[in-house]
Motif scaffolding. Structure first.
Motif, mmCIF file in Angstrom:
data_model
loop_
_atom_site.group_PDB
_atom_site.id
_atom_site.type_symbol
_atom_site.label_atom_id
_atom_site.label_comp_id
_atom_site.label_asym_id
_atom_site.label_seq_id
_atom_site.Cartn_x
_atom_site.Cartn_y
_atom_site.Cartn_z
ATOM 1 N N ASP A 106 -5.587 2.471 -2.202
ATOM 2 C CA ASP A 106 -6.753 1.907 -1.516
ATOM 3 C C ASP A 106 -6.336 0.733 -0.639
ATOM 4 N N ARG A 107 -7.097 0.499 0.413
ATOM 5 C CA ARG A 107 -6.783 -0.531 1.399
ATOM 6 C C ARG A 107 -6.809 -1.944 0.816
ATOM 7 N N PRO A 108 -7.807 -2.307 0.008
ATOM 8 C CA PRO A 108 -7.825 -3.674 -0.546
ATOM 9 C C PRO A 108 -6.559 -4.011 -1.336
ATOM 10 N N THR A 109 -6.067 -3.052 -2.138
ATOM 11 C CA THR A 109 -4.841 -3.299 -2.901
ATOM 12 C C THR A 109 -3.663 -3.492 -1.962
ATOM 13 N N PHE A 110 -3.582 -2.645 -0.925
ATOM 14 C CA PHE A 110 -2.493 -2.775 0.039
ATOM 15 C C PHE A 110 -2.533 -4.135 0.735
ATOM 16 N N ASP A 111 -3.729 -4.578 1.126
ATOM 17 C CA ASP A 111 -3.858 -5.871 1.803
ATOM 18 C C ASP A 111 -3.442 -7.027 0.889
ATOM 19 N N GLN A 112 -3.807 -6.921 -0.394
ATOM 20 C CA GLN A 112 -3.390 -7.943 -1.352
ATOM 21 C C GLN A 112 -1.871 -7.981 -1.473
ATOM 22 N N ALA A 113 -1.285 -6.813 -1.559
ATOM 23 C CA ALA A 113 0.166 -6.713 -1.699
ATOM 24 C C ALA A 113 0.869 -7.215 -0.441
ATOM 25 N N LYS A 114 0.343 -6.856 0.712
ATOM 26 C CA LYS A 114 0.958 -7.231 1.989
ATOM 27 C C LYS A 114 1.048 -8.741 2.148
ATOM 28 N N ALA A 115 0.072 -9.462 1.592
ATOM 29 C CA ALA A 115 0.030 -10.925 1.716
ATOM 30 C C ALA A 115 1.194 -11.622 1.020
ATOM 31 N N THR A 116 1.897 -10.894 0.139
ATOM 32 C CA THR A 116 3.045 -11.489 -0.564
ATOM 33 C C THR A 116 4.363 -11.183 0.143
ATOM 34 N N PHE A 117 4.293 -10.478 1.279
ATOM 35 C CA PHE A 117 5.450 -10.165 2.127
ATOM 36 C C PHE A 117 6.514 -9.315 1.428
ATOM 37 N N PRO A 118 6.114 -8.139 0.905
ATOM 38 C CA PRO A 118 7.131 -7.232 0.349
ATOM 39 C C PRO A 118 7.964 -6.637 1.477
ATOM 40 N N ILE A 119 9.130 -6.127 1.137
ATOM 41 C CA ILE A 119 9.980 -5.506 2.145
ATOM 42 C C ILE A 119 9.586 -4.051 2.371
ATOM 43 N N SER A 120 8.914 -3.458 1.343
ATOM 44 C CA SER A 120 8.454 -2.075 1.462
ATOM 45 C C SER A 120 7.364 -1.815 0.425
ATOM 46 N N TYR A 121 6.699 -0.655 0.561
ATOM 47 C CA TYR A 121 5.567 -0.301 -0.295
ATOM 48 C C TYR A 121 5.650 1.191 -0.541
ATOM 49 N N LEU A 122 6.027 1.586 -1.742
ATOM 50 C CA LEU A 122 6.177 2.998 -2.078
ATOM 51 C C LEU A 122 5.045 3.449 -2.983
ATOM 52 N N THR A 123 4.437 4.581 -2.634
ATOM 53 C CA THR A 123 3.379 5.122 -3.483
ATOM 54 C C THR A 123 3.949 6.243 -4.361
ATOM 55 N N LYS A 124 3.526 6.218 -5.620
ATOM 56 C CA LYS A 124 3.973 7.249 -6.567
ATOM 57 C C LYS A 124 3.231 8.557 -6.318
ATOM 58 N N PRO A 125 3.860 9.690 -6.518
ATOM 59 C CA PRO A 125 5.286 9.825 -6.880
ATOM 60 C C PRO A 125 6.160 9.747 -5.622
ATOM 61 N N PHE A 126 7.282 9.085 -5.720
ATOM 62 C CA PHE A 126 8.236 9.049 -4.612
ATOM 63 C C PHE A 126 9.543 9.651 -5.097
ATOM 64 N N ASN A 127 10.362 10.125 -4.153
ATOM 65 C CA ASN A 127 11.609 10.764 -4.550
ATOM 66 C C ASN A 127 12.787 9.788 -4.393
ATOM 67 N N LYS A 128 13.922 10.212 -4.844
ATOM 68 C CA LYS A 128 15.120 9.374 -4.833
ATOM 69 C C LYS A 128 15.492 8.930 -3.423
ATOM 70 N N LEU A 129 15.354 9.851 -2.452
ATOM 71 C CA LEU A 129 15.730 9.526 -1.070
ATOM 72 C C LEU A 129 14.827 8.437 -0.496
#
Length: 244
Positions: free
Chosen positions: A89-112
């Motif tokens: 959801d967008r609100p969670t992403f916006d909250q996370a973005k405010a902490t300046f992560p280098i990336s944002y992966l949504t589950k399930p993600f693969n090894k690559l």
């Protein structure tokens, strides 16, 4: 890519084991696995990981974001981190973005996907460190005096006066004589607020307290008086756009 020390913050035991296996296969080492803030910060401060993987939801709460905020505001060290989450959801992403992560992966993600995210994180960290180093060097003189190198922040310089192929730097730490002509000193000072007031002298504009137009004297904050020549007077005064 070099081997990295990775901290995994994840409350799902199976997911943490899968990530550890993937990271090991990539040639990295997991320096710790935590599922709460206390343990995560403890491992972070003790192990000094190269990168951190943080699940946003820990035990039903968005504690991963709070952990990221703690890490981002740390005055001791800052390491890149990647959020991992099943929330889209967008609100969670916006909250996370405010902490300046280098990336944002949504589950399930693969090894690559994980491998690419880590490579980008490392690259961005290296670029940031290089930029910070270049910026620091550009804003500072290191002047040799005897067997010592004296650090002189450029904005602490009052004025610089030339003597042949030498230049006298007058600053908060005193006077330093360097074997560098004024032209080359000026090149080092591009982008800073230094203006030429005579053939042999430049002054830091922020240090100017008063200008005596009758005597053509510049009075600095420390009450040093410096004479300017008529050739440079108009250009110097234009910097201040005086009110009449």
């Amino acid at each position: 890519m070099r081997s990295l020390q990775v901290l995994v913050i994840e409350d799902n035991y199976t997911d943490s084991l899968l990530m550890e296996a993937d990271l090991t296969a990539m040639g990295h080492s997991v320096c710790g696995i935590a599922d709460n803030m206390k343990d995560a910060l403890g491992i972070y401060l003790e192990k000094d990981p190269d990168i951190i993987l943080i699940d946003i939801m820990l035990h039903g709460k968005k504690e991963g974001i709070a952990i990221a905020e703690k890490i981002s505001s740390s005055s001791q060290k800052k390491q890149p981190f990647i959020f991992i989450t099943s929330l889209m959801d967008r609100p969670t992403f916006d909250q996370a973005k405010a902490t300046f992560p280098i990336s944002y992966l949504t589950k399930p993600f693969n090894k690559l996907e994980l491998e690419y995210a880590i490579e980008l994180a490392l690259q961005n960290k290296q670029q940031h460190n290089t930029s910070a180093s270049d910026s620091y060097a550009a804003e500072t003189f290191f002047i040799k005096k005897g067997n010592h190198l004296i650090k002189v922040p450029i904005m602490s310089v009052f004025y610089i006066e030339v003597e042949g192929k030498f230049s006298n730097i007058f600053c908060e730490r005193g006077k330093f004589l360097i074997e560098l002509p004024l032209k080359e000193v000026m090149e080092r000072l591009q982008g800073f607020m230094f203006v030429r007031i005579s053939r042999n002298c430049i002054v830091n504009l922020k240090e100017v307290k008063e200008i005596d137009l009758t005597e053509d004297v510049i009075i600095l904050q420390n009450n040093t008086r410096i004479y300017m020549t008529r050739r440079y007077k108009a250009d110097f005064l234009e910097q201040f756009k005086p009110l009449k």
